[in-house]
Design an enzyme around this catalytic site. Structure first.
Site, short mmCIF file in Angstrom:
data_model
loop_
_atom_site.label_atom_id
_atom_site.label_comp_id
_atom_site.label_asym_id
_atom_site.label_seq_id
_atom_site.Cartn_x
_atom_site.Cartn_y
_atom_site.Cartn_z
CD GLN A 167 34.35 22.71 69.81
OE1 GLN A 167 35.49 22.26 69.72
NE2 GLN A 167 33.80 23.45 68.87
CD GLU A 209 31.39 28.41 71.95
OE1 GLU A 209 30.37 27.74 72.16
OE2 GLU A 209 31.95 28.45 70.84
CG ASP A 250 29.55 21.86 67.75
OD1 ASP A 250 29.89 20.94 66.97
OD2 ASP A 250 30.12 22.97 67.75
CD GLU A 312 27.59 23.28 65.21
OE1 GLU A 312 28.70 23.81 64.99
OE2 GLU A 312 26.76 23.74 66.02
CG ASP A 339 30.69 24.94 62.11
OD1 ASP A 339 30.96 25.83 61.27
OD2 ASP A 339 31.17 24.94 63.26
CE LYS A 364 30.86 28.40 63.98
NZ LYS A 364 31.89 27.37 64.30
NE ARG A 393 34.11 30.36 64.41
CZ ARG A 393 34.83 29.92 63.37
NH1 ARG A 393 34.74 30.54 62.20
NH2 ARG A 393 35.60 28.86 63.47
CB SER A 394 35.39 29.55 70.63
OG SER A 394 36.45 29.51 69.69
CE LYS A 415 27.35 26.39 68.48
NZ LYS A 415 27.98 25.36 67.61
#
Length: 456
Positions: A167, A209, A250, A312, A339, A364, A393-394, A415
């Site tokens: 990702q 992102e 990630d 991640e 995560d 998060k 978050r995205s 991040k």
């Protein structure tokens, strides 16, 4: 004078054009705070519930089942009644009142998005009441460490419509001396990467992102481009050298995992080969399916060839054994981040600590749904010798709370996307502002962000 007199929620839009919730908290003194809640695309099944509208209700809502009118109504008509008259400076009391009134394990009654919006807006109002920055309000006089950024420069997985299964591929300017310098280094790499991709005939469209989303043949090709971009920019691809820039991944492996077979599949690459997409007609002998042990071996190959400092979600949220085995082998020299595995939940983190499933937690806010619970999780992680990485978050907004949170808690890492898209840049600009405010008191960790790795 610090009594809450008004709470107001509104349905607004996030960076994907989907509805999210904005909350304002006002005090009798006139001080107020505002917060906008983000949303994820690749989510853990144990996350607190983000309340969305049922398609059969709220018929005047153009957003149908993606709407958040129910969450807005819960804030305006239920949570507000609970909190009017409460002291805005008592954050834990505010959060506890909402959590107890909700009464569910995953905040499904009011919605984690509703509760978090109020929780963060209350914190902003408290800081505003005392006329101090949010990072100082949360962290006190010891809040002075700027975070080393993980900058997402190539997107894949659920965050991009391309052929890359992992990702996020990120760069970490570990050799920088200040936060400002870390952004300058990353900026140079980012723009050189764009030139290299264009020269090779790839598009430079961006994902959710802000990272580029090219169609590349495998993860190694992605990493090769990053190595080239770092070198062309005048830096060293390294986890330890002066002016060194390391790589972080990630994998978001829950999206690759098939519970029925117990295997991980590179689905997007498999589809590209199967349909003979341009450039993939002659791709052969590419391994696409992995057991946990095979995936560990694959990561081992990547770690041996590239300066990778952090991975991640290398395994699915249900693959506790895979996480533990990977950590046992590589946990002293590699940051292994949970995560989806832990979803910012202290109860689940407790198991991860006991089973030695990782050595770092991604944080998060909307995974757990309140500021107080987030702070508890970070404190637990640090006491266990785990690092903590504050994350976006995205589906983001212009809200910059996580920038202040990273400094408030001296986490040393953040991040928050790439160097494009205003929703990502807003956080970096806020951190530049904080660094400027702190002046000589500002500390930048650089390599020391990985304080818990013995053999880096």
């Amino acid at each position: 004078m610090s009594e809450i007199v008004k709470i107001k929620a509104l349905e607004v839009l996030d960076s994907r054009g989907n509805p999210t919730i904005q909350v304002e908290v006002h005090t009798i003194s006139g001080a107020y705070g505002k917060a906008l809640v983000p949303s994820g695309a690749s989510t853990g099944s144990r996350e607190a519930l983000e309340l969305r509208d049922e398609s059969t209700k709220y018929k005047d809502n153009w957003y149908a089942s993606k709407g958040v009118q129910k969450a807005v109504d819960n804030v305006n008509n239920k949570i507000a009644d609970l909190l009017i008259g409460q002291n805005v400076l008592d954050q834990r009391n505010i959060d506890n009142i909402m959590i107890e009134a909700d009464g569910t394990e995953n905040k499904s009654k009011f919605g984690a998005n509703a509760i978090l919006g109020v929780s963060l807006a209350a914190a902003h109002a408290g800081a505003n009441f005392l006329q101090i920055p949010l990072y100082r309000y949360i962290g006190g006089i010891n809040a002075n460490m700027l975070p080393l950024p993980m900058l997402n420069v190539i997107n894949g997985g659920e965050h991009a419509s391309n052929t890359i299964d992992f990702q996020e591929f990120m760069i970490m300017p570990m050799g920088a001396k200040t936060f400002k310098e870390s952004l300058q280094m990353a900026n140079k790499v980012f723009h050189n990467l764009a030139k290299l991709l264009k020269k090779a005939g790839h598009g430079t469209q961006v994902g959710d992102e802000g990272g580029f989303a090219p169609n590349l043949k495998n993860h190694e090709e992605v990493l090769d481009f990053l190595m080239q971009a770092i070198e062309v920019a005048g830096f060293v691809a390294s986890t330890s050298k002066e002016k060194g820039i390391a790589i972080a991944i990630d994998a978001a492996s829950s999206e690759l995992y098939d519970q029925s077979t117990g295997k991980y599949t590179f689905k997007k690459l498999k589809q590209a080969i199967k349909t003979k997409q341009p450039g993939f007609e002659n791709v052969e002998k590419t391994k696409l399916d992995f057991t946990s042990d095979e995936l560990i071996a694959y990561y081992g190959e990547l770690i041996s060839k590239y300066p990778i400092i952090s991975i991640e979600d290398g395994f699915a949220e249900s693959d506790w054994q895979g996480f533990a085995k990977f950590t046992k082998i590589y946990g002293e020299k590699l940051q292994i981040v949970g995560d989806d595995l832990t979803v910012t939940n202290s109860k689940i983190l407790e198991r991860a600590i006991k089973e030695k499933s990782m050595n770092s937690i991604l944080v998060k806010l909307n995974q757990i749904g309140s500021l107080s619970e987030t702070l508890d999780t970070i404190n637990m992680a640090h006491k266990a010798g785990f690092s903590a990485v504050i994350s976006h978050r995205s589906g983001e907004t212009e809200d910059t709370t996580i920038a202040d949170l990273a400094v408030a808690l001296n986490t040393g890492q953040i991040k928050t996307g790439s160097l494009s898209r205003t929703d990502r840049i807003a956080k970096y600009n806020r951190l530049l502002e904080i660094e400027d405010q702190l002046e000589e008191a500002a500390v930048f960790p650089g390599k020391k962000a990985f304080w818990n790795l013995k053999n880096r």
